[in-house]
Design a protein around this motif. Structure first.
Motif, PDB file in Angstrom:
ATOM      1  N   TRP A   7       0.834  -1.210   0.000  1.00  0.00           N
ATOM      2  CA  TRP A   7       0.000   0.000   0.000  1.00  0.00           C
ATOM      3  C   TRP A   7       0.862   1.250   0.000  1.00  0.00           C
ATOM      4  N   GLY A   8       2.062   1.120   0.558  1.00  0.00           N
ATOM      5  CA  GLY A   8       3.003   2.232   0.477  1.00  0.00           C
ATOM      6  C   GLY A   8       3.337   2.529  -0.981  1.00  0.00           C
ATOM      7  N   ALA A   9       3.614   1.449  -1.733  1.00  0.00           N
ATOM      8  CA  ALA A   9       3.958   1.600  -3.145  1.00  0.00           C
ATOM      9  C   ALA A   9       2.786   2.180  -3.930  1.00  0.00           C
ATOM     10  N   LEU A  10       1.588   1.693  -3.632  1.00  0.00           N
ATOM     11  CA  LEU A  10       0.401   2.169  -4.343  1.00  0.00           C
ATOM     12  C   LEU A  10       0.146   3.657  -4.032  1.00  0.00           C
ATOM     13  N   ALA A  11       0.303   4.006  -2.745  1.00  0.00           N
ATOM     14  CA  ALA A  11       0.082   5.399  -2.357  1.00  0.00           C
ATOM     15  C   ALA A  11       1.082   6.312  -3.060  1.00  0.00           C
ATOM     16  N   ARG A  12       2.307   5.835  -3.246  1.00  0.00           N
ATOM     17  CA  ARG A  12       3.319   6.639  -3.938  1.00  0.00           C
ATOM     18  C   ARG A  12       2.959   6.805  -5.405  1.00  0.00           C
ATOM     19  N   GLU A  13       2.449   5.724  -6.029  1.00  0.00           N
ATOM     20  CA  GLU A  13       2.102   5.818  -7.449  1.00  0.00           C
ATOM     21  C   GLU A  13       0.966   6.798  -7.672  1.00  0.00           C
ATOM     22  N   ILE A  14      -0.014   6.778  -6.778  1.00  0.00           N
ATOM     23  CA  ILE A  14      -1.170   7.664  -6.968  1.00  0.00           C
ATOM     24  C   ILE A  14      -0.875   9.062  -6.443  1.00  0.00           C
ATOM     25  N   GLY A  15      -0.138   9.125  -5.333  1.00  0.00           N
ATOM     26  CA  GLY A  15       0.107  10.423  -4.704  1.00  0.00           C
ATOM     27  C   GLY A  15       1.225  11.205  -5.371  1.00  0.00           C
ATOM     28  N   GLY A  16       2.200  10.490  -5.941  1.00  0.00           N
ATOM     29  CA  GLY A  16       3.329  11.170  -6.549  1.00  0.00           C
ATOM     30  C   GLY A  16       4.038  12.078  -5.551  1.00  0.00           C
ATOM     31  N   ASP A  17       4.340  13.306  -5.972  1.00  0.00           N
ATOM     32  CA  ASP A  17       5.063  14.209  -5.074  1.00  0.00           C
ATOM     33  C   ASP A  17       4.122  14.952  -4.131  1.00  0.00           C
ATOM     34  N   LYS A  18       2.826  14.614  -4.180  1.00  0.00           N
ATOM     35  CA  LYS A  18       1.872  15.310  -3.307  1.00  0.00           C
ATOM     36  C   LYS A  18       1.736  14.615  -1.950  1.00  0.00           C
ATOM     37  N   VAL A  19       2.419  13.473  -1.787  1.00  0.00           N
ATOM     38  CA  VAL A  19       2.288  12.744  -0.521  1.00  0.00           C
ATOM     39  C   VAL A  19       3.653  12.386   0.068  1.00  0.00           C
ATOM     40  N   ASN A  20       3.674  12.296   1.419  1.00  0.00           N
ATOM     41  CA  ASN A  20       4.814  11.719   2.137  1.00  0.00           C
ATOM     42  C   ASN A  20       4.359  10.357   2.617  1.00  0.00           C
ATOM     43  N   VAL A  21       5.039   9.320   2.190  1.00  0.00           N
ATOM     44  CA  VAL A  21       4.574   7.984   2.565  1.00  0.00           C
ATOM     45  C   VAL A  21       5.518   7.361   3.585  1.00  0.00           C
ATOM     46  N   TYR A  22       4.936   6.905   4.707  1.00  0.00           N
ATOM     47  CA  TYR A  22       5.695   6.132   5.692  1.00  0.00           C
ATOM     48  C   TYR A  22       5.161   4.704   5.647  1.00  0.00           C
ATOM     49  N   VAL A  23       6.064   3.748   5.500  1.00  0.00           N
ATOM     50  CA  VAL A  23       5.649   2.346   5.466  1.00  0.00           C
ATOM     51  C   VAL A  23       6.047   1.695   6.791  1.00  0.00           C
ATOM     52  N   ALA A  24       5.042   1.161   7.496  1.00  0.00           N
ATOM     53  CA  ALA A  24       5.264   0.695   8.866  1.00  0.00           C
ATOM     54  C   ALA A  24       6.050  -0.604   8.942  1.00  0.00           C
ATOM     55  N   SER A  70      -4.475  15.880  -9.756  1.00  0.00           N
ATOM     56  CA  SER A  70      -3.236  15.110  -9.821  1.00  0.00           C
ATOM     57  C   SER A  70      -3.485  13.652  -9.439  1.00  0.00           C
ATOM     58  N   TYR A  71      -4.235  13.441  -8.337  1.00  0.00           N
ATOM     59  CA  TYR A  71      -4.508  12.063  -7.902  1.00  0.00           C
ATOM     60  C   TYR A  71      -5.264  11.305  -8.983  1.00  0.00           C
ATOM     61  N   ARG A  72      -6.259  11.980  -9.577  1.00  0.00           N
ATOM     62  CA  ARG A  72      -7.072  11.302 -10.591  1.00  0.00           C
ATOM     63  C   ARG A  72      -6.234  10.973 -11.835  1.00  0.00           C
ATOM     64  N   ALA A  73      -5.410  11.934 -12.231  1.00  0.00           N
ATOM     65  CA  ALA A  73      -4.576  11.711 -13.416  1.00  0.00           C
ATOM     66  C   ALA A  73      -3.609  10.554 -13.168  1.00  0.00           C
ATOM     67  N   ASN A  74      -2.984  10.558 -12.004  1.00  0.00           N
ATOM     68  CA  ASN A  74      -2.044   9.475 -11.684  1.00  0.00           C
ATOM     69  C   ASN A  74      -2.747   8.124 -11.675  1.00  0.00           C
ATOM     70  N   GLN A  75      -3.953   8.119 -11.091  1.00  0.00           N
ATOM     71  CA  GLN A  75      -4.674   6.852 -10.991  1.00  0.00           C
ATOM     72  C   GLN A  75      -5.030   6.337 -12.378  1.00  0.00           C
ATOM     73  N   ARG A  76      -5.441   7.277 -13.274  1.00  0.00           N
ATOM     74  CA  ARG A  76      -5.790   6.860 -14.643  1.00  0.00           C
ATOM     75  C   ARG A  76      -4.556   6.292 -15.349  1.00  0.00           C
ATOM     76  N   ALA A  77      -3.427   6.961 -15.126  1.00  0.00           N
ATOM     77  CA  ALA A  77      -2.188   6.484 -15.758  1.00  0.00           C
ATOM     78  C   ALA A  77      -1.826   5.093 -15.230  1.00  0.00           C
ATOM     79  N   VAL A  78      -1.973   4.919 -13.906  1.00  0.00           N
ATOM     80  CA  VAL A  78      -1.677   3.620 -13.304  1.00  0.00           C
ATOM     81  C   VAL A  78      -2.599   2.562 -13.893  1.00  0.00           C
ATOM     82  N   ALA A  79      -3.885   2.890 -14.003  1.00  0.00           N
ATOM     83  CA  ALA A  79      -4.861   1.926 -14.511  1.00  0.00           C
ATOM     84  C   ALA A  79      -4.521   1.509 -15.937  1.00  0.00           C
TER      85      ALA A  79
END
Lengths: 465, 297
Positions: B29-46, B162-171
């Motif tokens: 989920w860390g990887a997925l959040a990074r793909e969708i969030g891009g540079d708009k998110v800080n991801v911490y993986v527990a 940005s989130y929507r565009a990233n998600q479409r690209a991922v899809a």
């Protein structure tokens, strides 16, 4: 599908069963075939489920929002759906001790009336613990923990508190009866201890543990490492205070914890705590050298300073195969006030007298628990107390002889324990523990052997650090 | 006073609050959040791929990170039951409480296999919500990605586009990748395998492989020698082609079986970071399929 050969073998097996006992390999073969069939159908069903899920997913013109909102399992809608999480802890022991637990005391330390004696001899039921917890609403969560004593002393409310869920800025408020947040072991329930009994320092300074009727405020700092500050205000009706029939707060605590990781394999936590309370006529009964009854009571201020440290290791942070845990705590207590000695009910040699009392006593323990293979752990603990320098005015002035106050003789109790436990699952544990305890005084060592089980049923417990 | 100055200095040194702080329980989920969030998110993986996701503790560092998170992305279905409820509660962070938009469970978006009919711990460490290891099904990942993008947009409306565009690209990428994987994995269809734990049910169901035995007699229960011998006997009549285990699992039992049954023991990355090749979600599936194909040879 079963081929013809297999079918024949099954038939033959069935015939054998009817006539006389089938041979083991035949039975095993039949069982294997049935298992295989079961598996085959399970997988076909899974595949069909998959197909169904796919075709659902391919329905056109469904927005992401509605997809997200589709619940995957229909939730229960009966009145019982809101039942709290319930868990029950079963605990029983067999104890073999060289000295009677009924005569247990810690020499050099004022008796505190807590449940500090080792488990009773022979078979005994420990505390059966019943825990209930649930979110009350969007703001509060409630927890109640009852313990039912094995010897029919009724139900005790160990903890019953509410805590906030939605305070801003990292704040959390707890109110009710709860185990104080001081130290490391204090807030743990006996079934999560790594040994059968509590460390000596907890027994001597808190009557096994500090439980409060009061409020607790904690603040978790928004820092990249763990930093927590806490304060409590409570009635302080239990040791080291006592019931004083007084308005306002009778006991206060302050504590701070920091913690973090070193790589994936190591995690640690360290803390300091402070407890301050007052006692009024906190009394204990004893006998003087002639056998006459005496009553001694302390009135004054009691403050305890503590430090704790925990370090855990697991290769790559995966504790399944091997892990190690080191923990140590240190306490120092100062009491300052007056001591009243009264033998009017006994020999009447002294009468009722009072003078100043000042003590500075300390204690610590260190323990290591090593899981050397899955399910098996080996632990070693060393406990030490120091009755320290105690100034007893009554003894210094010669009014009372030291022999009249046997509990206050200078002494340094020690205890060493070794335990081995086996946990076939997260929910069960069997433990064997050997200990040698010299708390009662010089030459009065108690050799103890305990065999214990701890089992939990119901809600899945949390893996606290 | 000095402590206060120190604290304020610390607060000042924290990362910019402009980005959405995401706390992911497991690497996928860390990887997925990074793909969708891009540079708009800080991801911490527990956790990481070499940890058993069932056996994590609510350690201090997790509390500190959950305190700063605006979105928790969890698997759900009781995978994190031992630690996440405690972390979320003790983190004193109202935004990530269950029921809040800041708490996202992937299991709430997808159906699960192996939902038990009877919930009884005599059957081992069963999950009432079904098998939670659904990250190894790309179709489910696709669904989760869509829902996660919606959730991120809800929490951070300023970056919705940005989130929507990233998600479409991922899809889009995902669709092509799935077609490629399915073609590549054609030889795996119908191949019987043994698994250590039921970690791969979704992967096997997707690729049409058959699980003929588990090395654990019951979920989370270590096998005894009698049980392993029984499996070995069964191997004579219902031969499996390989034994699968996840990177975090101990190799003792699978090696024992592999040596005696003369079939390969295949280690699958199981999640992002479980092998050198599984750097991201695409790598996870690439590598898993490659290793399965290698096991077939």
């Amino acid at each position: 599908m079963i081929d013809e050969n297999q079918a024949r073998r099954v038939g033959r097996g069935a015939g054998l069963l009817g006539a006389h006992a089938a041979s083991d390999p035949d039975l095993a073969a039949i069982r294997a075939q049935i298992d295989e069939l079961k598996r085959h159908y399970e997988q076909r069903i899974a595949a069909l489920e998959e197909k169904l899920a796919r075709s659902e997913g391919q329905q056109p013109a469904r927005s992401a929002e509605t997809q997200a909102a589709v619940p995957s399992a229909s939730p229960a809608t009966s009145a019982t759906a809101f039942n709290p999480e319930i868990s029950v802890i079963l605990d029983a022991k067999v104890a073999n001790t060289s000295r009677s637990p009924e005569t247990y005391r810690i020499r050099g330390f004022i008796p505190n009336g807590g449940e500090i004696a080792p488990p009773r001899r022979s078979f005994s039921l420990g505390e059966t613990e019943l825990a209930l917890a649930a979110n009350v609403d969007h703001l509060f969560r409630g927890t109640a923990l009852f313990s039912v004593a094995g010897d029919g002393e009724g139900i005790a409310t160990e903890e019953a508190y509410i805590e906030t869920l939605a305070l801003p800025a990292g704040l959390k408020l707890k109110a009710g009866r709860f185990l104080s947040g001081i130290g490391y072991v204090n807030a743990q329930h006996p079934h999560t201890w790594d040994f059968v009994d509590a460390p000596l320092a907890y027994k001597a300074f808190f009557g096994s543990r500090l439980s409060n009727d009061g409020v607790q405020l904690k603040w978790l700092a928004p820092t990249p490492f763990f930093l927590e500050l806490g304060a409590e205000a409570a009635r302080g009706g239990g040791f080291p205070g006592n019931e004083r029939d007084k308005n306002g707060s009778g006991l206060g605590t302050l504590f701070a914890h920091v913690g973090g990781d070193v790589g994936w394999s190591h995690a640690w936590q360290a803390g300091v705590s402070y407890v301050r309370t007052h006692a009024r006529d906190r009394a204990w009964e004893d006998t003087d050298p002639t056998g006459g009854a005496t009553r001694t009571a302390f009135t004054g201020r009691s403050s305890t300073l503590g430090a704790d440290f925990v370090w855990k290791w697991a290769p790559d942070g995966n504790p399944a195969q091997q892990n190690f845990k080191f923990q140590s705590e240190l306490f120092q207590r100062r009491e300052n006030g007056t001591l009243t000695y009264d033998d009017t009910a006994g020999s009447h040699a002294v009468g009722r007298v009072a003078d100043g009392y000042r003590s500075r006593q300390s204690g610590w323990y260190a323990q290591g628990v090593w899981q050397f293979m899955p399910q098996w752990r080996l632990g070693v603990r060393h406990d030490r107390l120091n009755s320290g320098d105690t100034r007893i005015g009554l003894v210094n002035t010669g009014l009372v002889s030291p022999g009249d106050l046997p509990m206050l003789a200078a002494y340094s109790p020690r205890r060493d324990a070794v335990m081995l436990d086996w946990s076939p699952s997260e929910f069960s544990r069997l433990r064997l523990q050997f200990a040698r305890d010299t708390s009662r005084g010089p030459g009065e060592a108690d050799n103890q052997v305990f065999l214990q089980y701890i089992m939990s049923l119901g809600a899945h417990g949390a893996h606290k650090f | 006073m000095r402590i206060l100055v120190f604290l304020f200095a610390l607060l000042g040194s924290l990362p910019a609050f402009a980005a959405l702080n995401v706390f992911a329980t497991v690497p996928e989920w860390g990887a997925l959040a990074r793909e969708i969030g891009g540079d708009k998110v800080n991801v911490y993986v527990a956790t990481h791929a070499l940890q058993d996701p069932h056996r994590i503790e609510a350690k201090p560092s997790l509390l500190a990170q959950a305190r700063r998170a605006q979105l928790v992305v969890a698997t759900g279905a009781d995978l994190e039951i031992g630690w996440l409820p405690l972390v979320v509660r003790d983190a004193a962070n109202p935004a990530i409480q269950p029921g809040q938009p800041g708490y996202f469970e992937a299991a709430s978006v997808v159906s699960r296999l192996e939902v038990p009919q009877v919930v009884d711990r005599a059957h081992g460490d069963v999950h009432p919500g079904g098998n939670p290891h659904f990250q190894l099904d790309p179709y489910r990942i696709d669904k989760i990605a869509a829902a996660l993008a919606v959730r991120m947009a809800q929490l951070d409306p300023a970056n919705e586009a940005s989130y929507r565009a990233n998600q479409r690209a991922v899809a889009e990428r995902w669709k092509a990748a799935i077609a490629r994987w399915e073609k590549l994995a054609e030889p795996l269809r119908g191949v019987p395998v043994m698994v250590q734990h039921r970690s791969f049910s979704y992967l096997l169901a997707w690729l049409g492989m058959r699980e003929v035995a588990t090395l654990e007699p019951k979920p989370g229960v270590e096998p005894g020698s009698a049980y392993l011998s029984e499996l070995l006997t069964r191997q004579q009549t219902q031969p499996a082609r390989m034994i699968l285990r996840a990177a975090y699992q101990n190799d003792t039992h699978s090696q024992w079986m592999a040596t005696r049954a003369h079939i390969p023991a295949v280690v699958l990355p199981f999640t992002v970071g479980g092998s050198d090749e599984a750097k991201d979600l695409t790598g996870l599936f690439d590598d898993s399929i490659n290793r399965l194909l290698k096991g077939l040879r």
